[in-house]
Design a protein around this motif. Sequence first.
Motif, mmCIF file in Angstrom:
data_model
loop_
_atom_site.group_PDB
_atom_site.id
_atom_site.type_symbol
_atom_site.label_atom_id
_atom_site.label_comp_id
_atom_site.label_asym_id
_atom_site.label_seq_id
_atom_site.Cartn_x
_atom_site.Cartn_y
_atom_site.Cartn_z
ATOM 1 N N THR A 23 7.168 12.007 24.037
ATOM 2 C CA THR A 23 6.834 12.878 22.899
ATOM 3 C C THR A 23 5.897 13.835 22.609
ATOM 4 O OG1 THR A 23 7.773 11.141 21.584
ATOM 5 C CG2 THR A 23 6.561 12.806 20.273
ATOM 6 N N LYS A 24 6.001 14.899 22.288
ATOM 7 C CA LYS A 24 4.961 16.035 22.565
ATOM 8 C C LYS A 24 3.918 15.590 21.394
ATOM 9 C CE LYS A 24 4.204 21.029 21.871
ATOM 10 N NZ LYS A 24 2.895 21.232 21.228
ATOM 11 N N LEU A 25 2.706 15.344 21.762
ATOM 12 C CA LEU A 25 1.694 14.628 20.800
ATOM 13 C C LEU A 25 1.173 15.659 19.846
ATOM 14 C CD1 LEU A 25 -0.249 12.532 23.522
ATOM 15 C CD2 LEU A 25 1.805 11.979 22.224
ATOM 16 N N ARG A 26 0.712 15.067 18.857
ATOM 17 C CA ARG A 26 -0.005 15.886 17.612
ATOM 18 C C ARG A 26 -1.244 16.123 18.066
ATOM 19 N NH1 ARG A 26 -2.353 14.341 12.740
ATOM 20 N NH2 ARG A 26 -1.856 12.252 12.953
ATOM 21 N N ARG A 27 -1.611 17.189 18.339
ATOM 22 C CA ARG A 27 -3.305 17.385 18.708
ATOM 23 C C ARG A 27 -3.894 18.293 17.713
ATOM 24 N NH1 ARG A 27 -0.609 17.108 24.003
ATOM 25 N NH2 ARG A 27 -1.819 15.340 25.166
ATOM 26 N N TYR A 28 -5.064 18.104 17.787
ATOM 27 C CA TYR A 28 -5.893 18.943 16.548
ATOM 28 C C TYR A 28 -6.297 20.152 16.679
ATOM 29 C CZ TYR A 28 -10.065 19.825 13.689
ATOM 30 O OH TYR A 28 -11.062 20.476 12.938
ATOM 31 N N LYS A 105 7.237 10.470 13.580
ATOM 32 C CA LYS A 105 6.770 10.773 14.967
ATOM 33 C C LYS A 105 5.245 11.236 14.778
ATOM 34 C CE LYS A 105 8.142 14.297 17.794
ATOM 35 N NZ LYS A 105 8.961 15.917 17.789
ATOM 36 N N ASN A 106 4.545 10.567 15.870
ATOM 37 C CA ASN A 106 3.004 10.976 15.989
ATOM 38 C C ASN A 106 2.214 10.180 14.868
ATOM 39 O OD1 ASN A 106 2.718 12.341 18.514
ATOM 40 N ND2 ASN A 106 3.517 14.053 17.479
ATOM 41 N N ALA A 107 2.954 9.233 14.114
ATOM 42 C CA ALA A 107 2.236 8.471 12.826
ATOM 43 C C ALA A 107 0.957 7.667 13.772
ATOM 44 C CB ALA A 107 3.002 7.546 12.504
ATOM 45 N N ARG A 108 -0.035 7.075 12.722
ATOM 46 C CA ARG A 108 -1.058 6.329 13.172
ATOM 47 C C ARG A 108 -1.184 5.233 12.496
ATOM 48 N NH1 ARG A 108 -1.287 10.333 16.290
ATOM 49 N NH2 ARG A 108 -2.925 11.630 16.797
ATOM 50 N N VAL A 109 -1.421 4.216 13.290
ATOM 51 C CA VAL A 109 -1.710 2.707 12.461
ATOM 52 C C VAL A 109 -3.133 2.510 13.176
ATOM 53 C CG1 VAL A 109 -1.376 0.305 12.587
ATOM 54 C CG2 VAL A 109 0.625 2.029 13.073
ATOM 55 N N VAL A 110 -3.971 2.174 12.002
ATOM 56 C CA VAL A 110 -5.329 1.907 12.307
ATOM 57 C C VAL A 110 -5.423 0.575 11.445
ATOM 58 C CG1 VAL A 110 -7.740 2.671 11.796
ATOM 59 C CG2 VAL A 110 -5.696 4.142 12.044
ATOM 60 N N VAL A 111 -5.756 -0.396 12.233
ATOM 61 C CA VAL A 111 -6.205 -1.749 11.703
ATOM 62 C C VAL A 111 -7.774 -1.922 11.459
ATOM 63 C CG1 VAL A 111 -5.976 -4.102 11.977
ATOM 64 C CG2 VAL A 111 -4.307 -2.441 12.774
ATOM 65 N N LEU A 112 -8.191 -2.390 10.433
ATOM 66 C CA LEU A 112 -9.670 -2.625 10.186
ATOM 67 C C LEU A 112 -10.062 -4.007 10.199
ATOM 68 C CD1 LEU A 112 -10.412 0.055 7.186
ATOM 69 C CD2 LEU A 112 -10.300 0.359 9.593
ATOM 70 N N PHE A 144 7.614 7.396 20.029
ATOM 71 C CA PHE A 144 7.455 8.859 19.445
ATOM 72 C C PHE A 144 5.927 9.313 19.017
ATOM 73 C CE2 PHE A 144 11.640 7.034 18.225
ATOM 74 C CZ PHE A 144 12.341 7.761 19.084
ATOM 75 N N GLY A 145 5.019 8.887 20.288
ATOM 76 C CA GLY A 145 3.770 9.464 19.946
ATOM 77 C C GLY A 145 2.846 8.897 19.090
ATOM 78 N N ALA A 146 3.371 7.737 18.340
ATOM 79 C CA ALA A 146 2.558 7.109 17.403
ATOM 80 C C ALA A 146 1.508 6.050 18.040
ATOM 81 C CB ALA A 146 3.391 6.214 16.526
ATOM 82 N N THR A 147 0.302 5.831 17.764
ATOM 83 C CA THR A 147 -0.818 5.018 18.262
ATOM 84 C C THR A 147 -1.056 3.953 17.215
ATOM 85 O OG1 THR A 147 -2.509 6.527 17.424
ATOM 86 C CG2 THR A 147 -1.566 7.115 19.601
ATOM 87 N N ALA A 148 -1.726 2.962 17.990
ATOM 88 C CA ALA A 148 -2.531 1.908 16.922
ATOM 89 C C ALA A 148 -3.666 1.660 17.529
ATOM 90 C CB ALA A 148 -1.474 0.457 17.195
#
Lengths: 444, 439
Positions: A23-28, A105-112, A144-148
């Motif tokens: 997947t084409k990654l979402r870059r800043y 697509k390109n979503a983020r999972v952040v666990v605290l 699809f470019g999502a990260t955790a």
Amino acid sequence: MADLFTTIITSPLARKAGVPQPTKLRRYTPGDPLVEGPVLVAGGGHFDTSLANRLEQAGAQVGTALEELDGRLGALVLDLSAAADPSDLVALHAIGAPAVKRLAKNARVVVLGTDPATLTDVSHIAAQRALEGFTRSLGKELRFGATANLVLATAADPALAESGVWSAVEFFLSGRSAYVDGQVVRVGDAASPSAADPLRPLAGKVAVVTGAARGIGAEIAAVLARDGATVIAVDVPQAGESLAKVANDVRGTALQLDVTTEDAGRRILEHATSRHGSLDIVVHNAGILRDKLFVNMSDDKWAAVLNVNLRSIIRMNETFLGGGGLGEGGRIVCLSSIAGIAGNRGQTNYAASKAGVIGIVEALEGQVRDRGITVNAVAPGFIETEMTKSVPFATREVGRRSNSLQQGGLPKDVAETIAWLAQPGAAAVNGQVLRVCGQSLLGA
Amino acid sequence: MARKTPAPPTRQARRVAVLGGNRIPFARAHGAYARASNQDMLTAAIDGLAARYGLSGQQVGEVVAGAVLKHSRDFNLARESVLGSRLAPTTPAYDIQQACGTGLEAAILVANKIALGQIDSGIAGGADTTSDAPIAVSEDLRKILLAANRAKKPVDKLKALAAVRPQHLAPSIPQNGEPRTGMSMGDHMAVTAEQWGITREAQDELAVASHRNLAAAYDRGFLDDLVTPFLGLARDNNLRPDSSVEALAKLKPVFGTGPNATMTAGNSTPLTDGASTVLLASEEWAKAQHLTPLAWFVDGETAAVDYVHGEEGLLMAPAYAVPRLLARNGLTLQDFDYYEIHEAFASTVLTHLKAWEDEEFCTKRLGLDAPLGAIDRTKLNVNGSSLAAGHPFAATGGRILASLAKQLRQKADETGQPVRGLISICAAGGLGVVAILEA
């Protein structure tokens, strides 16, 4: 940068044939929204209320239950920092699974979580330690470019950790962390001020980047300058032609010197203070490769790599951390490598040096903490550069695809992580080694 | 509307700082830079300077530069180089040309404007290529082509062109020779060297010292902030660190004739391509840019000699310029910590030193009461000079100026004492340009 093989396997025909497509990654880019889509913040931990507020201030649409939000989620923030017993993790699956199904697509999972090292009770430690295994596995399941990624608070008082946790969450949600996946970041209790101008978080800072003439170093210079820093681009005199181009591109200054010379640190510091008034950020990026199987390696190759990649950093840091060097808010970021973590055939010298870099970071963390300085390392995985272009085809393709994002990273991905660690807001991140590897299978 | 009262016409001259320099490595002709133009090289030298001193996107007061061998297309070489560089396009520029004195003369002009307050900062530079030299058509063919161009009707154009003969087609390549004598510079120098009895051994020794000094300067990193690589070349490729008197003694003379000929390819500079730049500024500008002056540009002087009628050797003009500069500044020849005497030929340097020690020359030619005297040879060209680095004509002044300024700064910092340096550059046409720096 695509070679023939990449062109073929990403062609429409290959896609139809079922070849997995990166997947084409979402870059800043400055001005981008923090996330693309609504954010679900849940878990009932120490931080979820304040984070929800901060996210709203940052312009995100925030919900605390899945039903409140329409469409695909831009991000899922699971705050389990208060989980004290494995039974508390039941909620993790109950809330998490339906939400993960709805990730865009390109979503983020952040666990605290809370750093298990700060805890004493067995059940508590087990529950918190479980989050790491969960996050790393979820990273491998996401597509699809999502990260955790996992953010662990080390402070006893959540109120003290809050600003630091936000800085890490903000980084992981943004396009800056495109190629950072399956990683754990520990956040301390240092106050982490938000940037006055979010588009230029490094405004007023003076940064030195070694090995800046090309590749990752040139990109680090560009990203630091984009974020507002004045950049001193350093490289060996022989690389001066491209170094001048980099320095002129970022409207900084070029300093031609060999980092292995005895007075390299002094000359850099002198240049920074006399020409730009201070030295705030040091990025030890200069490094060389002299690959050969251990038994066939010459003494010279062995020594040269350790000298450039490791000894020079130790020596220069003595100057930078000495009198008249880095002050309050100072930042040192070293380039390690996944080879330094996982090891790599033919790279005994390189891996030794890059593991040594991790040692530097771990050793200095405690020494600099009280001075408001941080020392961290970034360990790139497979990054698309001129250097990796020269890697033999099969090795290159395996390296490029053996990660959760099924693609190589870009120099910019490494640079973005470094730029975040350099921010005043990352004050609570110290002594960490952050991998920028798309969750590579190597050394995972 | 009432007119403003004009400002008082007299202004105090300001001190002029040499802030630093940048050059590309010098390359022997038809080598590394065979396909680079003067504009390519000068632009690269300016860009390297911009990178070193943080001038990208900035406007400086003026860029003054030139080239000796110049294409007609390079009529605005300095300005075109600025436009192709990272400097702000609003930076004014102009060309000058004074043979091998071009680079230093450019610095004098920039310094004078800064001293007068007309500009606050400026870049002096020069570039030369003998690899990408302009080739002209023969004088007869040129006249025929111009006549054809003037003709209005096609038939008249054809008539004009019908005058072309095969002998007209030979191109006219620039010669390293004096237009008024037809002699090459080397042959001129050979005459002077023989008159002054300069030995082959002394010349070879000077050449070896030049190579050794430049090699040592590279090795200790002295050139790290003076040179920026270009087209893959990181060091001057004429430099031979292992040069020895024994090896040089084997070379056959190439200038002069007969058994007394002493000048070889080893003790004469080769044809070279390259470019250099120097950043000069007022104290205020330097301070605002957070740049520490390396040295002060104290004064400059230009002289010319009548070599056409045999009164003096072609390259002897600096011998006349130096005493005038010394007198104006109340100095003796011994009042210097470093001497940079351009090594067009080893014999040029040695002739100058001998002439300044010579009573007859100093009293009769220079009109002095006594000889200027000898200099301490350990202070001469301490980081090598043109015999080792090469000599791209207009680029030599900038090379010497930046190198001496840095050497003076190092010495001043080391000793805590004020230091002074002398630059002497000979040039075609019987010209000589000299200057004093202090730190």
